[in-house]
Design a protein around this motif. Structure first.
Motif: not given
Ligand code: SAH
Length: 214
Positions: A61-62, A86, A88, A90-91, A94, A109-111, A135-136, A152, A208-209
């Motif tokens: 991811q980024t 929000e 995602g 991620g880091s 945001q 966040e799903r990871q 799962d978002g 995001t 978005m998975l």
């Molecule tokens: N807002 C983050 C952006 C990270 S990238 C930041 O500022 O760093 C987007 C993120 O969305 C990834 O970490 C990815 O794992 C997550 N993501 C993808 N599909 C998702 C879902 N269905 N539910 C929750 N998170 C998801």
């Protein structure tokens, strides 16, 4: 992690760059000044942390470009105390920007790896958003409705569950599209439950998975 004069100087330059690109919301620019982006990145990216770039944050991811974070935040038309969902975390960058602006933040966040990493760094700032691992696509029905929803990651379509969890008059900002590019959409929920959509340019997000919590 240290926040040196050099980091602060680089941050000012980034803020000038955001201004030049059209971000003129002073509260958002102040939030970018208050939250050191290099805290959210691996040490190898420390010197580039304040360039307008996306970086790997693990699990494939980024972190989004600073301009994208500022642009999406601006579209939310946030007011202090509003409930924001929000998708995602991620880091966590945001998430912290939203907290700094006085929002009551809920983030999913799903990871698992990123969820745990973000939790640590966000608590370092003494913010107390509600972070969920899941799962978002489903949103957070038990905490709905939300004043604002920020997605995001690139959504193949607008998830109905998220529309359902948005207040009437609320705003959802979501990049929509399959494949590499998405169209940024600003969605306003109307009295009768339907939505009004404005398209605001092409962006590129990780996808978005669905149904694949890791
Ligand atoms: N807002 C983050 C952006 C990270 S990238 C930041 O500022 O760093 C987007 C993120 O969305 C990834 O970490 C990815 O794992 C997550 N993501 C993808 N599909 C998702 C879902 N269905 N539910 C929750 N998170 C998801």
């Amino acid at each position: 992690m240290q926040d040196t004069f050099k980091h602060k100087g680089m941050r000012k330059q980034l803020i000038n760059e955001l201004r030049e690109k059209g971000i003129n919301n002073e509260q958002i620019l102040n939030a970018f000044d208050a939250i050191p982006r290099h805290f959210f990145l691996d040490l190898i990216f420390e010197q580039q942390a304040y360039s307008n770039q996306a970086f790997q944050i693990g699990a494939g991811q980024t972190i989004s470009h600073p301009y994208t974070v500022a642009f999406q935040t601006d579209l939310l038309e946030l007011k202090k105390g509003e409930k924001v969902l929000e998708i995602g975390t991620g880091s966590g960058f945001q998430t912290c920007i939203l907290c700094q602006l006085g929002a009551k933040v809920f983030s999913i966040e799903r990871q698992r790896e990123l969820f745990l990493k973000a939790k640590k760094i966000i608590h370092h700032f003494n913010f107390t958003p509600r972070l969920s691992y899941g799962d978002g696509y489903i949103g957070l029905p038990s905490f709905a409705p939300f004043d604002k929803i920020l997605v995001t990651c690139g959504a193949p379509e607008v998830p109905q569950a998220l529309v359902d969890q948005l207040k009437v008059g609320g705003i959802m900002v979501i990049p929509v599209g399959e494949g590499r590019d998405q169209i940024m959409q600003k969605i306003v929920k109307l009295e009768d439950g339907t939505i009004e959509t404005t398209e605001l340019g092409v962006f590129s997000f990780v996808p978005m998975l669905e149904n694949k919590v890791k």
